[in-house]
Design a protein around this motif. Structure first.
Motif, PDB file in Angstrom:
ATOM      1  N   VAL A 137      25.270 -31.086 -48.317  1.00 14.53           N
ATOM      2  CA  VAL A 137      25.050 -30.698 -49.714  1.00 14.53           C
ATOM      3  C   VAL A 137      26.144 -31.309 -50.567  1.00 14.53           C
ATOM      4  O   VAL A 137      27.301 -31.407 -50.140  1.00 14.53           O
ATOM      5  N   VAL A 138      25.786 -31.717 -51.788  1.00 17.15           N
ATOM      6  CA  VAL A 138      26.730 -32.352 -52.708  1.00 17.15           C
ATOM      7  C   VAL A 138      26.934 -31.474 -53.936  1.00 17.15           C
ATOM      8  O   VAL A 138      25.970 -30.944 -54.500  1.00 17.15           O
ATOM      9  N   ILE A 158      32.199 -38.000 -62.124  1.00 15.97           N
ATOM     10  CA  ILE A 158      33.615 -38.324 -61.924  1.00 15.97           C
ATOM     11  C   ILE A 158      34.245 -37.523 -60.780  1.00 15.97           C
ATOM     12  O   ILE A 158      35.362 -37.824 -60.357  1.00 15.97           O
ATOM     13  N   PHE A 159      33.543 -36.517 -60.271  1.00 17.61           N
ATOM     14  CA  PHE A 159      34.079 -35.704 -59.187  1.00 17.61           C
ATOM     15  C   PHE A 159      32.931 -35.307 -58.274  1.00 17.61           C
ATOM     16  O   PHE A 159      31.889 -34.837 -58.731  1.00 17.61           O
ATOM     17  N   GLU A 160      33.119 -35.507 -56.964  1.00 18.51           N
ATOM     18  CA  GLU A 160      32.043 -35.237 -56.015  1.00 18.51           C
ATOM     19  C   GLU A 160      32.614 -34.653 -54.726  1.00 18.51           C
ATOM     20  O   GLU A 160      33.618 -35.128 -54.208  1.00 18.51           O
ATOM     21  N   VAL A 161      31.961 -33.601 -54.231  1.00 15.57           N
ATOM     22  CA  VAL A 161      32.334 -32.984 -52.960  1.00 15.57           C
ATOM     23  C   VAL A 161      31.105 -32.964 -52.065  1.00 15.57           C
ATOM     24  O   VAL A 161      30.032 -32.536 -52.492  1.00 15.57           O
ATOM     25  N   ARG A 173      34.033 -34.742 -47.569  1.00 16.53           N
ATOM     26  CA  ARG A 173      34.552 -35.825 -48.419  1.00 16.53           C
ATOM     27  C   ARG A 173      34.708 -35.328 -49.855  1.00 16.53           C
ATOM     28  O   ARG A 173      33.866 -34.590 -50.370  1.00 16.53           O
ATOM     29  N   ILE A 174      35.793 -35.735 -50.479  1.00 14.22           N
ATOM     30  CA  ILE A 174      36.036 -35.459 -51.893  1.00 14.22           C
ATOM     31  C   ILE A 174      36.336 -36.796 -52.567  1.00 14.22           C
ATOM     32  O   ILE A 174      37.178 -37.551 -52.074  1.00 14.22           O
ATOM     33  N   THR A 175      35.663 -37.084 -53.662  1.00 13.50           N
ATOM     34  CA  THR A 175      35.856 -38.368 -54.329  1.00 13.50           C
ATOM     35  C   THR A 175      36.016 -38.164 -55.826  1.00 13.50           C
ATOM     36  O   THR A 175      35.264 -37.414 -56.447  1.00 13.50           O
ATOM     37  N   LEU A 233      39.077 -38.614 -50.405  1.00 14.24           N
ATOM     38  CA  LEU A 233      39.596 -37.890 -49.258  1.00 14.24           C
ATOM     39  C   LEU A 233      38.489 -37.804 -48.212  1.00 14.24           C
ATOM     40  O   LEU A 233      37.410 -37.260 -48.493  1.00 14.24           O
ATOM     41  N   ASP A 234      38.741 -38.351 -47.030  1.00  9.83           N
ATOM     42  CA  ASP A 234      37.752 -38.392 -45.956  1.00  9.83           C
ATOM     43  C   ASP A 234      38.256 -37.613 -44.755  1.00  9.83           C
ATOM     44  O   ASP A 234      39.371 -37.843 -44.260  1.00  9.83           O
TER      45      ASP A 234
END
Length: 206
Positions: free
Chosen positions: A160-161, A167-170, A180-182, A198-199
């Motif tokens: 799930v996202v 601009i921000f995704e988990v 993952r955090i981007t 962050l992976d």
């Protein structure tokens, strides 16, 4: 290695600032004994002393610059009115659990009854379709993805996202937690580029 400076999303910054405000005695919430009192059905594991380790990378104009390891831990679980509130060591905001949904939460100390906290918007939950959870000050969505997320410790499906304003995704997995955090930025040409990622490279769920 020189300590890296990483940006954070505006909304998360606002939430974090509000958490640092002093809390009056009327708003002092007792800490929950995680070893005996946790029994939640949240989308990420919260049953004990969870911790996650990530390769934390910095990008400039779409080009990789440097990386270090970052740990994400649950530092505290405490009673927030009738809810449980989850406090993380960094990056993620205070999250309150209601049923199987985790809400971004702001603490609001004050004399008024029930004014000690505010549930801002649903952030983490199992989504069967794309759901817009908020639009102030930016659009926020939660949705499932079919693609398999590859990590050094395995491949994860049925993820799930949570996405905020591009601009921000988990990316979440109910068995492993946050995969993952981007963070993204837009360049002078209006193209979206990765700024920080962050992976997941290891995790411990007890």
């Amino acid at each position: 290695m020189k300590k890296l400076f990483f940006p954070v999303s505006f909304s998360l910054l606002l939430i974090s600032c509000s958490e640092e405000e002093p809390i009056s005695e009327a708003c002092a919430f007792p800490e929950v004994d995680r070893s005996v009192n946790l029994n939640f059905s949240a989308i990420i594991p919260i049953v004990g002393s969870e911790s996650w380790t990530y390769t934390d990378s910095l990008w400039e104009n779409g080009i990789f610059q440097a990386a270090e390891e970052t740990n994400l831990e649950i530092t505290k679980v405490y009673q927030l009115g009738s809810l449980a509130a989850i406090e993380f060591s960094s990056i993620l905001p205070l999250l309150s659990i209601r049923n199987d949904t985790m809400y971004a939460t702001r603490l609001n100390p004050g004399p008024k009854e029930n004014a000690c906290y505010e549930l801002l918007y649903p952030m983490f939950f199992k989504a069967g379709d794309s759901v817009q959870v908020d639009d102030d000050p930016s659009d926020k969505y939660v949705y499932p993805i079919n693609e398999i997320i590859n990590t050094p410790i395995g491949n994860f499906s049925q993820n799930v996202v949570y996405r905020e304003a591009d601009i921000f995704e988990v990316i979440l997995n109910e068995n492993a937690g946050v995969l993952r955090i981007t963070f993204f930025v837009y360049n002078a040409d209006g193209l979206r580029q990765k700024r920080r990622s962050l992976d997941l490279i290891s995790y411990s769920v007890q």
